[in-house]
Scaffold this motif. Structure first.
Motif, short mmCIF file in Angstrom:
data_model
loop_
_atom_site.label_atom_id
_atom_site.label_comp_id
_atom_site.label_asym_id
_atom_site.label_seq_id
_atom_site.Cartn_x
_atom_site.Cartn_y
_atom_site.Cartn_z
N ASN A 66 9.21 -2.52 -0.39
CA ASN A 66 7.86 -2.24 -0.88
C ASN A 66 7.32 -3.42 -1.68
O ASN A 66 6.16 -3.82 -1.53
CB ASN A 66 7.84 -1.00 -1.76
CG ASN A 66 8.25 0.29 -1.08
OD1 ASN A 66 8.79 1.17 -1.73
ND2 ASN A 66 8.02 0.40 0.20
N SER A 89 0.74 0.13 9.34
CA SER A 89 -0.37 -0.20 8.43
C SER A 89 -0.98 -1.56 8.73
O SER A 89 -2.05 -1.88 8.23
CB SER A 89 0.12 -0.18 6.98
OG SER A 89 1.01 -1.25 6.74
N SER A 93 6.66 1.22 2.92
CA SER A 93 5.23 0.99 2.69
C SER A 93 4.97 -0.45 2.24
O SER A 93 5.84 -1.13 1.69
CB SER A 93 4.70 1.95 1.64
OG SER A 93 4.89 3.29 2.03
N SER A 98 -0.69 -0.06 3.32
CA SER A 98 -0.51 1.36 3.66
C SER A 98 -1.61 2.23 3.06
O SER A 98 -2.11 3.15 3.70
CB SER A 98 0.86 1.84 3.18
OG SER A 98 1.90 1.16 3.85
N ASN A 116 -2.34 5.35 5.45
CA ASN A 116 -2.32 6.60 4.68
C ASN A 116 -3.67 7.32 4.63
O ASN A 116 -3.72 8.54 4.82
CB ASN A 116 -1.79 6.34 3.27
CG ASN A 116 -0.30 6.06 3.27
OD1 ASN A 116 0.40 6.35 4.24
ND2 ASN A 116 0.21 5.49 2.18
N CYS A 139 5.69 8.79 4.41
CA CYS A 139 5.56 7.34 4.48
C CYS A 139 6.91 6.73 4.14
O CYS A 139 7.73 7.32 3.44
CB CYS A 139 4.47 6.81 3.55
SG CYS A 139 4.62 7.26 1.81
#
Length: 506
Positions: free
Chosen positions: A355, A443, A275, A279, A284, A272
């Motif tokens: 992130n 995602s 993210s 996610s 995931n 990954c």
């Protein structure tokens, strides 16, 4: 007027927070289970709000597990993020083995289909039949790239058995010492053994630390049939000499053909990058189902990025098949934490700015989402950086591979370990590709719609069609790519390697 919206997701009733699927203004009323929560703050898409009061110093739960500690009292409807939650990670942890993890079969994995791959003499199967050019040192990296361009020009249009010539440049191989040099040699030798490489040309300079003969000794004699070496300093015209070697290899590879093989022949890398808070809800866990489908069929899956396991390591440790595997995994996680501490860095120096912007607050939260890529497969082996999965240990389970979170380094380590396709989840997007097909799994819809040239699959359909339907669709796409359909990184000619630099430079 207060609008009631079913626009938030919470994994379980144990969770103190829910994640919004779209940006919402303060005052919006959100349905969470049987209750409604009025937002006290504006919440960006992918970010969290409290669904119940959280006292200062108390654990904050998401994924049914703590993701950090409240820095002050938090009230329902309040934005929950870095301003009011901190990590609880500090350093190394002790772990106690409670016995082999019970094998858990995932009931909703798709049916295991076959794919069309290249069967190698050792029984392994490649998803590509490519000629890889690997330089021992950065000084001849550009030579390798020039030879690759020449090699591709020599492949007839529409050639059935030849999937391309690719050079993997890097700046290392000299001015390195000890374990640092050993890591460079190990990763290059293991890349030369990947089943997607139907032929390999090792290109050396002659005076580098990473000597060709020593590198060749790392490659078993049985695997050298389609390997050639070029010593640039020993040739009057190194380019012409390289051309001749490439022509030899392409002639030998030209007769290779795909054949139907079971899903058990697939070696799946799990990764990954970039993210976001979605996610762990969409991409995931969907990749985790792919890992379960492959391992339950008898194939292999490989998980790396050890710093992005911190805070969630117990979920993997409890699935260890033996005391030995448990001890090696525990030691690997702690050694990585010690690596950070010895360099004066906290073990929680993560998530990245991207992130955080995407809604991930702490490393625990990031890790709890990230480890879902491993599904529920038993952890059968733990291997070091530059090592390859052992077929007798890896098949039917998950192998944990030593490697950092850096995208280029970790995807390279997965390919060197034997992955023939890597599934790469992302909430922010990246064009990066590795030596093997590197499928980007988005995602969220916004990313998939904004960057269709990067994204192979939109995992946000999980929220609309359900996990099982999404799993069927993704597995079909994986089978198509394994059988020769280009992944987006291949269509964009995004292929590169990154080598983990750990020592001094002379």
């Amino acid at each position: 007027m207060v609008e009631t919206l079913a626009a938030a997701v919470r994994i379980g009733v144990e969770d103190d927070v829910a994640v919004v699927l779209q940006s919402l203004e303060a005052g919006a009323e959100i349905r969470v289970g049987r209750e409604s929560v009025t937002l006290r703050d504006a919440i960006p898409a992918g970010h969290k709000f409290a669904v119940r009061p959280i006292a200062a110093g108390a654990p904050v739960h998401r994924y049914r597990a703590p993701i950090g500690l409240a820095q002050r009292d938090i009230v329902p409807g309040e934005h929950v993020h870095t301003h009011n939650v901190r990590t609880a990670l500090a350093g190394e942890n002790s772990h106690a083995f409670a016995g082999p993890g019970a094998e858990t079969l995932t009931s909703n994995v798709p049916q295991a289909p076959s794919f069309s791959g290249y069967v190698r003499p050792d029984g392994s199967v490649g998803t590509r039949n490519e000629l890889w050019i690997l330089p021992t040192v950065g000084c001849v990296g550009r030579l390798g790239e020039r030879l690759a361009m020449r090699g591709n020009a020599a492949i007839p249009a529409g050639s059935e058995g030849l999937d391309g010539v690719h050079a993997f440049n890097h700046p290392f191989g000299c001015s390195q010492l000890g374990a640092d040099l050993d890591g460079t040699a190990a990763i290059l030798a293991s890349l030369a053994l990947n089943s997607n490489a139907g032929g390999v040309l090792l290109v050396g300079l002659g005076c580098e630390s990473n000597q060709l003969d020593a590198l060749l000794e790392r490659i078993p004699e049985a695997r050298r049939g389609r390997l050639r070496i070029l010593r640039a300093q020993a040739e009057r015209d190194e380019f012409s000499a390289g051309e001749a070697l490439i022509d030899e290899l392409l002639a030998e590879m030209a007769g290779d053909r795909r054949e139907e093989v079971p899903l058990s022949a697939l070696r799946l890398g799990l990764k990954c990058g970039g993210s976001d808070a979605m996610s762990g809800l969409t991409a995931n866990p969907l990749i985790g189902l792919m890992a379960d489908a492959v391992t339950q069929a008898g194939g292999a899956a490989i998980l790396t990025e050890i710093p992005e396991i911190f805070g969630a390591e117990n979920l993997l440790l409890e699935r260890s098949i033996s005391q030995d595997v448990f001890d090696r995994l525990s030691a690997l996680v702690n050694s990585f934490k010690r690596y950070f501490l010895d360099h004066g860095e906290p073990v929680s120096e993560n998530p990245s700015p991207g992130n955080i912007a995407g809604g991930i607050t702490t490393l625990e939260e990031k890790s709890l989402g990230a480890v879902q890529k491993g599904g529920l497969a038993p952890v059968k082996d733990v291997i070091g950086y530059g090592e390859r999965i052992a077929p007798d240990k890896a098949h039917g389970g998950l192998t944990v591979l030593e490697g950092p979170g850096n995208d280029a380094v970790s995807t390279t380590a997965l390919a060197a370990a034997g992955a023939t396709i890597t599934l790469f989840s992302t909430g922010r997007g990246t064009p990066l590709g590795s030596p093997v097909p590197t499928m980007k799994i988005a995602s969220n819809h916004a990313l998939a719609e904004r960057k269709p040239g990067w994204i192979d699959f939109d995992a946000a359909i999980v929220l609309e069609q359900g996990m099982e339907a999404a799993a069927d669709a993704l597995l079909s796409r994986i089978i198509a790519v394994a059988s020769g359909e280009p992944a987006r990184n291949e269509s964009n000619d995004e292929r590169a390697i990154g080598i983990w630099k750990r020592g001094v430079t002379l």
